[in-house]
Design an enzyme around this catalytic site. Structure first.
Site, PDB file in Angstrom:
ATOM      1  N   THR A  16     -42.426   5.643  46.692  1.00 43.60           N
ATOM      2  CA  THR A  16     -41.767   6.583  45.571  1.00 43.60           C
ATOM      3  C   THR A  16     -40.720   7.641  46.334  1.00 43.60           C
ATOM      4  OG1 THR A  16     -43.840   6.714  44.513  1.00 43.60           O
ATOM      5  CG2 THR A  16     -42.653   8.850  44.363  1.00 43.60           C
ATOM      6  N   VAL A  17     -41.353   7.974  47.713  1.00 42.33           N
ATOM      7  CA  VAL A  17     -40.270   9.017  48.402  1.00 42.33           C
ATOM      8  C   VAL A  17     -39.025   8.310  48.819  1.00 42.33           C
ATOM      9  CG1 VAL A  17     -39.995  10.901  49.917  1.00 42.33           C
ATOM     10  CG2 VAL A  17     -42.111  10.798  48.633  1.00 42.33           C
ATOM     11  N   ALA A  36     -22.235  17.144  55.761  1.00 46.34           N
ATOM     12  CA  ALA A  36     -22.866  16.892  56.967  1.00 46.34           C
ATOM     13  C   ALA A  36     -21.956  16.904  58.048  1.00 46.34           C
ATOM     14  CB  ALA A  36     -23.930  15.666  56.910  1.00 46.34           C
ATOM     15  N   ARG A  48     -44.517  -2.728  53.645  1.00 44.58           N
ATOM     16  CA  ARG A  48     -45.483  -3.851  53.773  1.00 44.58           C
ATOM     17  C   ARG A  48     -45.223  -5.090  53.071  1.00 44.58           C
ATOM     18  NH1 ARG A  48     -50.430   0.009  52.240  1.00 44.58           N
ATOM     19  NH2 ARG A  48     -49.164   0.140  50.451  1.00 44.58           N
ATOM     20  N   LYS A 108     -47.436  15.358  55.289  1.00 48.83           N
ATOM     21  CA  LYS A 108     -48.131  16.671  55.768  1.00 48.83           C
ATOM     22  C   LYS A 108     -49.311  16.486  56.469  1.00 48.83           C
ATOM     23  CE  LYS A 108     -47.853  15.073  51.573  1.00 48.83           C
ATOM     24  NZ  LYS A 108     -48.051  15.399  50.003  1.00 48.83           N
ATOM     25  N   GLU A 132     -39.212  19.117  55.996  1.00 51.15           N
ATOM     26  CA  GLU A 132     -39.145  20.174  54.611  1.00 51.15           C
ATOM     27  C   GLU A 132     -39.854  19.301  53.355  1.00 51.15           C
ATOM     28  OE1 GLU A 132     -37.085  23.181  53.892  1.00 51.15           O
ATOM     29  OE2 GLU A 132     -38.603  22.912  52.558  1.00 51.15           O
ATOM     30  N   GLY A 137     -42.594  19.664  47.741  1.00 47.56           N
ATOM     31  CA  GLY A 137     -41.899  18.547  47.172  1.00 47.56           C
ATOM     32  C   GLY A 137     -40.213  18.971  47.430  1.00 47.56           C
ATOM     33  N   LYS A 208     -50.767  21.222  53.625  1.00 51.20           N
ATOM     34  CA  LYS A 208     -49.717  22.003  53.439  1.00 51.20           C
ATOM     35  C   LYS A 208     -49.935  23.621  53.832  1.00 51.20           C
ATOM     36  CE  LYS A 208     -48.061  19.181  49.689  1.00 51.20           C
ATOM     37  NZ  LYS A 208     -48.454  18.624  48.131  1.00 51.20           N
ATOM     38  N   GLY A 305     -42.870  13.873  43.302  1.00 52.56           N
ATOM     39  CA  GLY A 305     -41.972  13.120  42.438  1.00 52.56           C
ATOM     40  C   GLY A 305     -40.738  12.589  43.430  1.00 52.56           C
TER      41      GLY A 305
HETATM   42  P1  NDP Z   1     -45.993   5.203  48.624  1.00 52.76           P
HETATM   43  O1  NDP Z   1     -47.333   4.822  48.565  1.00 52.76           O
HETATM   44  O2  NDP Z   1     -45.190   5.419  47.080  1.00 52.76           O
HETATM   45  O3  NDP Z   1     -44.953   4.482  49.453  1.00 52.76           O
HETATM   46  C1  NDP Z   1     -45.456   4.175  50.803  1.00 52.76           C
HETATM   47  C2  NDP Z   1     -44.321   3.178  51.570  1.00 52.76           C
HETATM   48  O4  NDP Z   1     -44.821   2.850  52.670  1.00 52.76           O
HETATM   49  C3  NDP Z   1     -44.331   1.722  50.675  1.00 52.76           C
HETATM   50  O5  NDP Z   1     -42.992   1.296  50.684  1.00 52.76           O
HETATM   51  C4  NDP Z   1     -45.214   0.751  51.363  1.00 52.76           C
HETATM   52  O6  NDP Z   1     -44.884  -0.493  51.476  1.00 52.76           O
HETATM   53  C5  NDP Z   1     -45.092   1.387  52.940  1.00 52.76           C
HETATM   54  N1  NDP Z   1     -46.324   1.378  53.816  1.00 52.76           N
HETATM   55  C6  NDP Z   1     -47.619   1.802  53.327  1.00 52.76           C
HETATM   56  N2  NDP Z   1     -48.425   1.585  54.409  1.00 52.76           N
HETATM   57  C7  NDP Z   1     -47.747   0.934  55.411  1.00 52.76           C
HETATM   58  C8  NDP Z   1     -48.043   0.506  56.660  1.00 52.76           C
HETATM   59  N3  NDP Z   1     -49.291   0.558  57.121  1.00 52.76           N
HETATM   60  N4  NDP Z   1     -47.191  -0.098  57.591  1.00 52.76           N
HETATM   61  C9  NDP Z   1     -45.753  -0.221  56.926  1.00 52.76           C
HETATM   62  N5  NDP Z   1     -45.289   0.225  55.443  1.00 52.76           N
HETATM   63  C10 NDP Z   1     -46.285   0.930  55.086  1.00 52.76           C
HETATM   64  O7  NDP Z   1     -45.970   6.550  49.036  1.00 52.76           O
HETATM   65  P2  NDP Z   1     -44.824   8.117  48.474  1.00 52.76           P
HETATM   66  O8  NDP Z   1     -43.542   7.629  48.928  1.00 52.76           O
HETATM   67  O9  NDP Z   1     -45.616   8.459  47.475  1.00 52.76           O
HETATM   68  O10 NDP Z   1     -45.530   9.014  49.895  1.00 52.76           O
HETATM   69  C11 NDP Z   1     -44.654   8.996  51.166  1.00 52.76           C
HETATM   70  C12 NDP Z   1     -45.074  10.009  52.102  1.00 52.76           C
HETATM   71  O11 NDP Z   1     -44.274  11.058  51.457  1.00 52.76           O
HETATM   72  C13 NDP Z   1     -46.550  10.413  52.330  1.00 52.76           C
HETATM   73  O12 NDP Z   1     -46.744  10.798  53.449  1.00 52.76           O
HETATM   74  C14 NDP Z   1     -46.639  11.499  51.140  1.00 52.76           C
HETATM   75  O13 NDP Z   1     -47.796  12.431  51.357  1.00 52.76           O
HETATM   76  C15 NDP Z   1     -45.398  12.160  51.144  1.00 52.76           C
HETATM   77  N6  NDP Z   1     -45.135  12.787  49.777  1.00 52.76           N
HETATM   78  C16 NDP Z   1     -45.100  12.383  48.823  1.00 52.76           C
HETATM   79  C17 NDP Z   1     -44.587  12.995  47.615  1.00 52.76           C
HETATM   80  C18 NDP Z   1     -44.395  12.342  46.051  1.00 52.76           C
HETATM   81  O14 NDP Z   1     -44.254  12.872  45.329  1.00 52.76           O
HETATM   82  N7  NDP Z   1     -44.899  10.958  46.056  1.00 52.76           N
HETATM   83  C19 NDP Z   1     -44.149  14.352  47.853  1.00 52.76           C
HETATM   84  C20 NDP Z   1     -43.944  14.863  49.040  1.00 52.76           C
HETATM   85  C21 NDP Z   1     -44.351  14.062  50.024  1.00 52.76           C
HETATM   86  P3  NDP Z   1     -45.072  -1.214  50.012  1.00 52.76           P
HETATM   87  O15 NDP Z   1     -43.972  -0.707  49.183  1.00 52.76           O
HETATM   88  O16 NDP Z   1     -44.549  -2.775  50.372  1.00 52.76           O
HETATM   89  O17 NDP Z   1     -46.527  -1.077  49.735  1.00 52.76           O
HETATM   90  N1  HSE Z   2     -49.767  14.324  46.143  1.00 52.75           N
HETATM   91  C1  HSE Z   2     -48.707  15.399  46.527  1.00 52.75           C
HETATM   92  C2  HSE Z   2     -48.679  16.683  45.342  1.00 52.75           C
HETATM   93  C3  HSE Z   2     -47.164  15.067  46.695  1.00 52.75           C
HETATM   94  O1  HSE Z   2     -49.250  15.960  44.221  1.00 52.75           O
HETATM   95  O2  HSE Z   2     -48.550  17.474  45.466  1.00 52.75           O
HETATM   96  C4  HSE Z   2     -46.357  16.228  47.096  1.00 52.75           C
HETATM   97  O3  HSE Z   2     -46.841  16.625  48.471  1.00 52.75           O
END
Ligand code: NDP
Ligand code: HSE
Length: 439
Positions: A16-17, A36, A48, A108, A132, A137, A208, A305
């Site tokens: 997602t992010v 920048a 993965r 976080k 940040e 988010g 957080k 998101g």
């Molecule tokens: P996702 O699960 O959507 O994405 C995680 C990504 O990391 C995927 O591409 C996955 O690969 C890869 N991955 C997972 N585990 C491993 C591993 N062991 N080794 C290598 N690659 C790996 O997570 P999000 O994008 O939602 O979240 C990412 C971070 O951002 C987290 O720390 C979350 O807390 C934080 N965050 C998320 C927010 C949100 O709205 N979703 C908001 C703010 C912070 P593959 O795609 O192949 O599965």
């Molecule tokens: N899972 C977290 C939330 C993502 O719902 O707020 C943003 O940090």
């Protein structure tokens, strides 16, 4: 445009992010470069499962299944960690720092639990770690607390800092929807953590709050001192009764300086409908910070998101890029305070906090029951603000009774609840939710 070469990024995670970050970097490349002073280019990335179909433009990006290949790529200046979780994220971030790379992360859990170690490693090498996106988010709350409010003695902060919990509670309150159905929708929309119990059990908000409290009060990151409660026990009845009393139920993170220590707590609370935080709905987050000079400041925006979170990740990339040539001693400290001034101040036990309460009990429909309840509360010095007896449910001999109390120490309320639950006329467990006026 500056003749400097582009800043090269290694990206861990294309979920997602990670996906949102790539999208924003590509879509706004010219604007970002203009701000920048150099172009920002992703040269390599890892996920993965490289076979997964992704609606992303990955042109020109070297892809790896092994994240170490990204961390060890000698071309990169900044590692962006968007994998999530503690391991291997911690090991990868420390290895990137050992390789002399700056780090940007949205993680976080990693910062709250291992931030002290990570920042020390970064400092010893004069490197930046920016985070940040880790709190709220798309809201630039870290920047505001670290820089814009740097002149204030911060007295308290309170926020809706988990988008998933707010999405669920808002849907329960406004549309009467079912908890698990709304949680599944939050997962589909990419708001929830990989393990959604981190959201609904309050752990993510606890991470957080740990970060915000360090920034506010200059205390080390100490997740273990946060009292954490989630939203699993909030029922449709509580939402309805709260509404009738003029409140909405919100999941809050609260950090407050008190005479004998700092309160650090995350839990659901009834918030008066007129309060700004009561009107923050869906995936939106808000953080209210009260400083002695600025007074209360409210920051509001999307709490989760792809694109809102990417906005914060990219802002960090721009910040790090701008600061690449500054002397590391003159950069904004990771946690707002210079490390040698951080102080391990006492934190209050949850039993020592003082707040008002909402109690919902199922009482036998018999004379004298309410008298017993009010006697127990009075004996512990707990004053009643309002009491509401509701209609008896069909086919039962019980009536729901809702009580709002005035402010009282939590330890006294716990004692009262033990005595109330010991009454043969009261069904256990009794439901308790704290009430916060946020002033
Ligand atoms: P996702 O699960 O959507 O994405 C995680 C990504 O990391 C995927 O591409 C996955 O690969 C890869 N991955 C997972 N585990 C491993 C591993 N062991 N080794 C290598 N690659 C790996 O997570 P999000 O994008 O939602 O979240 C990412 C971070 O951002 C987290 O720390 C979350 O807390 C934080 N965050 C998320 C927010 C949100 O709205 N979703 C908001 C703010 C912070 P593959 O795609 O192949 O599965
Ligand atoms: N899972 C977290 C939330 C993502 O719902 O707020 C943003 O940090």
């Amino acid at each position: 445009m500056s003749p400097l070469p582009p800043v090269r990024i290694g990206l861990l995670g294309l979920g997602t992010v990670g996906g949102g970050t790539l999208t924003v970097l590509r879509r706004n490349a010219a604007l970002i470069a203009a701000r920048a002073g150099r172009r920002i280019e992703v040269v390599c990335a890892s996920a993965r499962d490289l076979g997964k179909s992704r609606a992303l433009d990955l042109t020109g990006i070297e892809l790896h299944a092994d994240p170490h290949a990204v961390v060890d790529d000698p071309r990169i200046d900044i590692l962006v960690e968007l994998i999530g979780g503690l391991e291997p994220a911690r090991e990868l971030v420390l290895r990137a720092l050992a390789n002399g790379k700056h780090v940007v992360t949205a993680n976080k859990a990693l910062i709250a639990l291992h931030g002290n170690e990570i920042f020390a490693a970064a400092r010893s090498r004069g490197l930046m770690v920016a985070f940040e996106a880790a709190v709220a988010g798309g809201i630039p709350v870290i920047k505001v607390m670290r820089e814009a409010l740097a002149g204030n003695d911060i007295q308290w902060l309170a926020g809706i800092i988990n988008g998933t919990c707010n999405f669920i509670l808002s849907a329960m309150c406004d549309a009467g929807r079912d908890f698990s159905e709304v949680l599944a929708e939050a997962q589909r929309l990419g708001y929830a953590e990989a393990d959604p119990s981190f959201d609904v059990d309050g752990i993510d908000a606890g991470h957080k709050l740990t970060i915000l409290a360090s920034l506010a009060f200059g205390i080390p990151l100490q997740f273990e001192r946060v009292s954490v409660e989630g939203i699993r026990n909030i029922s449709a009845e509580d939402v309805t009764y709260a509404k009738r009393l003029g409140y909405r139920i919100k999941h809050l993170g609260i950090a407050r300086q008190q005479a004998h220590g700092i309160e650090l707590r995350v839990h659901p609370a009834l918030v008066p409908t007129r309060a700004p935080l009561a009107n923050v709905n869906g995936v939106m987050n808000a953080v209210m910070v009260s400083g002695d000079a600025a007074g209360p400041v409210v920051l509001f925006g999307a709490g989760a998101g792809a694109l809102p979170t990417a906005s914060s990740v990219v802002a960090d990339l721009v910040d790090v890029t701008r600061a690449l040539t500054t002397d590391s001693e003159n950069r904004v400290p990771h946690l707002a305070f210079q490390p040698d001034t951080m102080e391990n101040l006492p934190t209050l036990d949850i039993g020592d906090i003082e707040t008002a309460y909402y109690l919902r009990l199922m009482a036998a429909d018999e004379p004298g029951v309410l008298a017993d309840v009010t006697r127990i509360l009075a004996a512990l010095g707990i004053s009643i603000e309002a009491i509401m007896q509701l209609d008896r449910a069909p086919d039962t001999a019980e009536v729901p009774v809702v009580i709002l109390t005035q402010r009282v120490r939590e330890a006294a309320m716990n004692q009262a609840i033990t005595s109330l639950e010991a009454l043969p006329t009261i069904r256990t467990p009794l439901h308790r939710i704290r009430v916060e006026t946020l002033t």
